[in-house]
Design a protein around this motif. Structure first.
Motif, mmCIF file in Angstrom:
data_model
loop_
_atom_site.group_PDB
_atom_site.id
_atom_site.type_symbol
_atom_site.label_atom_id
_atom_site.label_comp_id
_atom_site.label_asym_id
_atom_site.label_seq_id
_atom_site.Cartn_x
_atom_site.Cartn_y
_atom_site.Cartn_z
ATOM 1 N N LEU A 1 8.385 -52.546 -15.391
ATOM 2 C CA LEU A 1 8.114 -52.361 -16.935
ATOM 3 C C LEU A 1 9.355 -52.959 -17.460
ATOM 4 C CD1 LEU A 1 6.515 -48.895 -16.857
ATOM 5 C CD2 LEU A 1 5.471 -51.011 -17.223
ATOM 6 N N THR A 2 9.168 -53.691 -18.698
ATOM 7 C CA THR A 2 10.109 -54.315 -19.434
ATOM 8 C C THR A 2 10.296 -53.724 -20.903
ATOM 9 O OG1 THR A 2 8.883 -56.059 -20.247
ATOM 10 C CG2 THR A 2 10.358 -56.457 -18.205
ATOM 11 N N ASP A 3 11.541 -53.557 -21.455
ATOM 12 C CA ASP A 3 11.554 -52.929 -22.712
ATOM 13 C C ASP A 3 11.380 -54.070 -23.765
ATOM 14 O OD1 ASP A 3 13.869 -54.579 -22.667
ATOM 15 O OD2 ASP A 3 15.270 -52.749 -22.498
ATOM 16 N N ALA A 4 11.637 -53.964 -25.029
ATOM 17 C CA ALA A 4 11.358 -54.986 -26.242
ATOM 18 C C ALA A 4 12.230 -56.144 -25.826
ATOM 19 C CB ALA A 4 11.873 -54.148 -27.437
ATOM 20 N N GLN A 5 13.455 -55.952 -25.319
ATOM 21 C CA GLN A 5 14.364 -57.120 -25.035
ATOM 22 C C GLN A 5 13.960 -57.909 -23.837
ATOM 23 O OE1 GLN A 5 15.716 -53.955 -25.827
ATOM 24 N NE2 GLN A 5 15.690 -54.592 -27.942
ATOM 25 N N GLY A 6 12.923 -57.269 -22.945
ATOM 26 C CA GLY A 6 12.651 -58.162 -21.833
ATOM 27 C C GLY A 6 13.596 -57.743 -20.780
ATOM 28 N N LEU A 7 14.343 -56.567 -20.702
ATOM 29 C CA LEU A 7 14.932 -56.098 -19.687
ATOM 30 C C LEU A 7 14.117 -54.905 -18.657
ATOM 31 C CD1 LEU A 7 18.403 -55.859 -21.464
ATOM 32 C CD2 LEU A 7 17.712 -57.718 -20.186
ATOM 33 N N LEU A 8 14.612 -54.932 -17.515
ATOM 34 C CA LEU A 8 14.052 -53.900 -16.824
ATOM 35 C C LEU A 8 14.338 -52.529 -17.243
ATOM 36 C CD1 LEU A 8 12.139 -53.231 -14.058
ATOM 37 C CD2 LEU A 8 14.725 -53.224 -12.991
ATOM 38 N N SER A 9 13.233 -51.827 -17.166
ATOM 39 C CA SER A 9 13.347 -50.436 -17.990
ATOM 40 C C SER A 9 12.660 -49.520 -16.993
ATOM 41 C CB SER A 9 12.645 -50.241 -19.499
ATOM 42 O OG SER A 9 11.429 -50.509 -19.436
ATOM 43 N N GLY A 10 11.805 -49.736 -16.153
ATOM 44 C CA GLY A 10 11.189 -48.899 -15.236
ATOM 45 C C GLY A 10 10.175 -49.299 -14.319
ATOM 46 N N ILE A 11 9.602 -48.541 -13.471
ATOM 47 C CA ILE A 11 8.789 -48.833 -12.285
ATOM 48 C C ILE A 11 7.717 -47.783 -12.351
ATOM 49 C CG2 ILE A 11 9.968 -47.963 -10.549
ATOM 50 C CD1 ILE A 11 8.885 -50.270 -8.793
ATOM 51 N N VAL A 12 6.377 -48.387 -12.101
ATOM 52 C CA VAL A 12 5.143 -47.424 -11.793
ATOM 53 C C VAL A 12 4.291 -47.989 -10.737
ATOM 54 C CG1 VAL A 12 2.891 -46.780 -12.564
ATOM 55 C CG2 VAL A 12 4.902 -46.798 -14.154
ATOM 56 N N THR A 13 4.286 -46.962 -9.840
ATOM 57 C CA THR A 13 3.484 -47.317 -8.538
ATOM 58 C C THR A 13 1.969 -46.827 -8.750
ATOM 59 O OG1 THR A 13 3.864 -45.318 -7.312
ATOM 60 C CG2 THR A 13 5.519 -46.982 -7.007
ATOM 61 N N ASP A 14 1.210 -47.106 -7.733
ATOM 62 C CA ASP A 14 -0.343 -46.713 -7.888
ATOM 63 C C ASP A 14 -0.135 -45.075 -7.482
ATOM 64 O OD1 ASP A 14 0.350 -47.088 -5.231
ATOM 65 O OD2 ASP A 14 -1.210 -47.904 -4.591
ATOM 66 N N LYS A 15 0.430 -44.834 -6.713
ATOM 67 C CA LYS A 15 0.799 -42.959 -6.574
ATOM 68 C C LYS A 15 1.094 -42.620 -7.832
ATOM 69 C CE LYS A 15 3.204 -39.794 -3.662
ATOM 70 N NZ LYS A 15 4.334 -39.532 -2.704
ATOM 71 N N ASP A 16 2.091 -43.141 -8.612
ATOM 72 C CA ASP A 16 2.331 -42.576 -9.776
ATOM 73 C C ASP A 16 1.310 -42.338 -10.733
ATOM 74 O OD1 ASP A 16 5.118 -42.327 -9.287
ATOM 75 O OD2 ASP A 16 5.444 -44.543 -10.160
ATOM 76 N N ILE A 17 0.369 -43.417 -10.682
ATOM 77 C CA ILE A 17 -0.744 -43.095 -11.791
ATOM 78 C C ILE A 17 -1.721 -42.199 -11.244
ATOM 79 C CG2 ILE A 17 -2.866 -44.491 -12.312
ATOM 80 C CD1 ILE A 17 -1.161 -47.034 -12.126
ATOM 81 N N SER A 18 -1.920 -42.099 -9.921
ATOM 82 C CA SER A 18 -2.707 -40.753 -9.300
ATOM 83 C C SER A 18 -2.312 -39.589 -9.551
ATOM 84 C CB SER A 18 -3.251 -41.381 -7.980
ATOM 85 O OG SER A 18 -2.001 -41.076 -7.002
ATOM 86 N N THR A 19 -1.081 -39.508 -9.524
ATOM 87 C CA THR A 19 -0.320 -37.912 -9.470
ATOM 88 C C THR A 19 0.011 -37.774 -10.993
ATOM 89 O OG1 THR A 19 1.818 -38.699 -8.953
ATOM 90 C CG2 THR A 19 0.490 -38.033 -7.043
ATOM 91 N N ARG A 20 0.340 -38.514 -11.694
ATOM 92 C CA ARG A 20 0.988 -38.232 -12.972
ATOM 93 C C ARG A 20 -0.049 -38.512 -14.091
ATOM 94 N NH1 ARG A 20 6.817 -41.399 -12.631
ATOM 95 N NH2 ARG A 20 7.684 -40.057 -10.847
ATOM 96 N N VAL A 21 -1.148 -39.209 -13.845
ATOM 97 C CA VAL A 21 -2.294 -39.456 -14.777
ATOM 98 C C VAL A 21 -3.554 -38.582 -14.260
ATOM 99 C CG1 VAL A 21 -3.270 -41.084 -16.248
ATOM 100 C CG2 VAL A 21 -1.120 -41.587 -15.481
ATOM 101 N N ILE A 22 -4.144 -39.380 -13.437
ATOM 102 C CA ILE A 22 -5.523 -38.701 -12.812
ATOM 103 C C ILE A 22 -5.361 -37.311 -12.525
ATOM 104 C CG2 ILE A 22 -7.234 -39.174 -11.204
ATOM 105 C CD1 ILE A 22 -6.581 -41.607 -13.144
ATOM 106 N N ALA A 23 -4.487 -36.882 -11.707
ATOM 107 C CA ALA A 23 -4.470 -35.530 -11.354
ATOM 108 C C ALA A 23 -3.986 -34.661 -12.370
ATOM 109 C CB ALA A 23 -3.569 -35.406 -10.114
ATOM 110 N N GLU A 24 -3.489 -35.244 -13.352
ATOM 111 C CA GLU A 24 -3.136 -34.397 -14.695
ATOM 112 C C GLU A 24 -4.166 -34.273 -15.761
ATOM 113 O OE1 GLU A 24 -0.393 -32.018 -15.076
ATOM 114 O OE2 GLU A 24 0.151 -32.808 -12.907
ATOM 115 N N GLY A 25 -5.164 -35.230 -15.584
ATOM 116 C CA GLY A 25 -6.317 -35.009 -16.391
ATOM 117 C C GLY A 25 -6.103 -36.104 -17.997
ATOM 118 N N LEU A 26 -5.112 -36.801 -17.736
ATOM 119 C CA LEU A 26 -4.713 -37.730 -18.920
ATOM 120 C C LEU A 26 -5.586 -39.107 -18.843
ATOM 121 C CD1 LEU A 26 -0.770 -37.790 -18.509
ATOM 122 C CD2 LEU A 26 -1.989 -36.249 -19.788
ATOM 123 N N ARG A 27 -6.033 -39.317 -20.236
ATOM 124 C CA ARG A 27 -6.809 -40.491 -20.394
ATOM 125 C C ARG A 27 -6.006 -41.775 -20.274
ATOM 126 N NH1 ARG A 27 -10.684 -39.788 -25.335
ATOM 127 N NH2 ARG A 27 -11.376 -41.425 -24.043
#
Length: 148
Positions: free
Chosen positions: A89-115
């Motif tokens: 993931l990049t910020d507004a200046q195009g610099l690296l700001s973060g990373i998300v994995t498929d595991k992050d999506i399953s544990t931080r979004v799906i398992a938490e019931g977020l849309r």
């Protein structure tokens, strides 16, 4: 008694030994033949010993990079289309700001019931990930992954 299947001839060996490193073609111009059929030794860079592999030489696929304001839904679709399990993931200046994995999506979004249509990647990303440069040794990159 007749058989409908013919017996296959035994497999023929084309090589008596496995290919050696010296018989493999290299794209590295520093290891080109020097006219007498022998290869010249590879010159080491000041910080690397001969034979040490850099991250650049691993020929990794290009990373999927998207803005941190992208929704999880859109990011997931792009990850699936590229068949990758992580996105940078990049910020507004195009610099690296973060990373998300498929595991992050399953544990931080799906398992938490977020849309997924309303959750922004910046809310679930790992901020300021550790990284290496293309000139780093591959073994150093592996050590960072194990430590992190």
């Amino acid at each position: 008694m007749s058989s409908t299947a013919a017996a296959a001839p035994p497999a023929r060996r084309t090589r008596s030994r496995p290919p050696s490193a010296s018989s493999r073609r290299s794209d590295d111009p520093s290891s080109a033949a020097n006219g007498n059929g022998k290869t010249s030794p590879k010159l080491a860079s000041p910080k690397h010993l001969p034979g040490e592999r850099t991250v650049k030489k691993l020929r990794l696929s290009k990373a999927l990079t998207i803005p941190e304001g992208t929704t999880v839904y859109d990011a997931s679709r792009r990850m699936a289309a590229r068949r990758v399990d992580a996105v940078l993931l990049t910020d507004a200046q195009g610099l690296l700001s973060g990373i998300v994995t498929d595991k992050d999506i399953s544990t931080r979004v799906i398992a938490e019931g977020l849309r997924v249509e309303q959750t922004i990647m910046s809310k679930i990303m790992t901020r300021n990930p550790t990284y290496v440069t293309a000139d780093s040794l591959a073994i150093e990159a592996l050590q960072k992954m194990v430590q992190g």
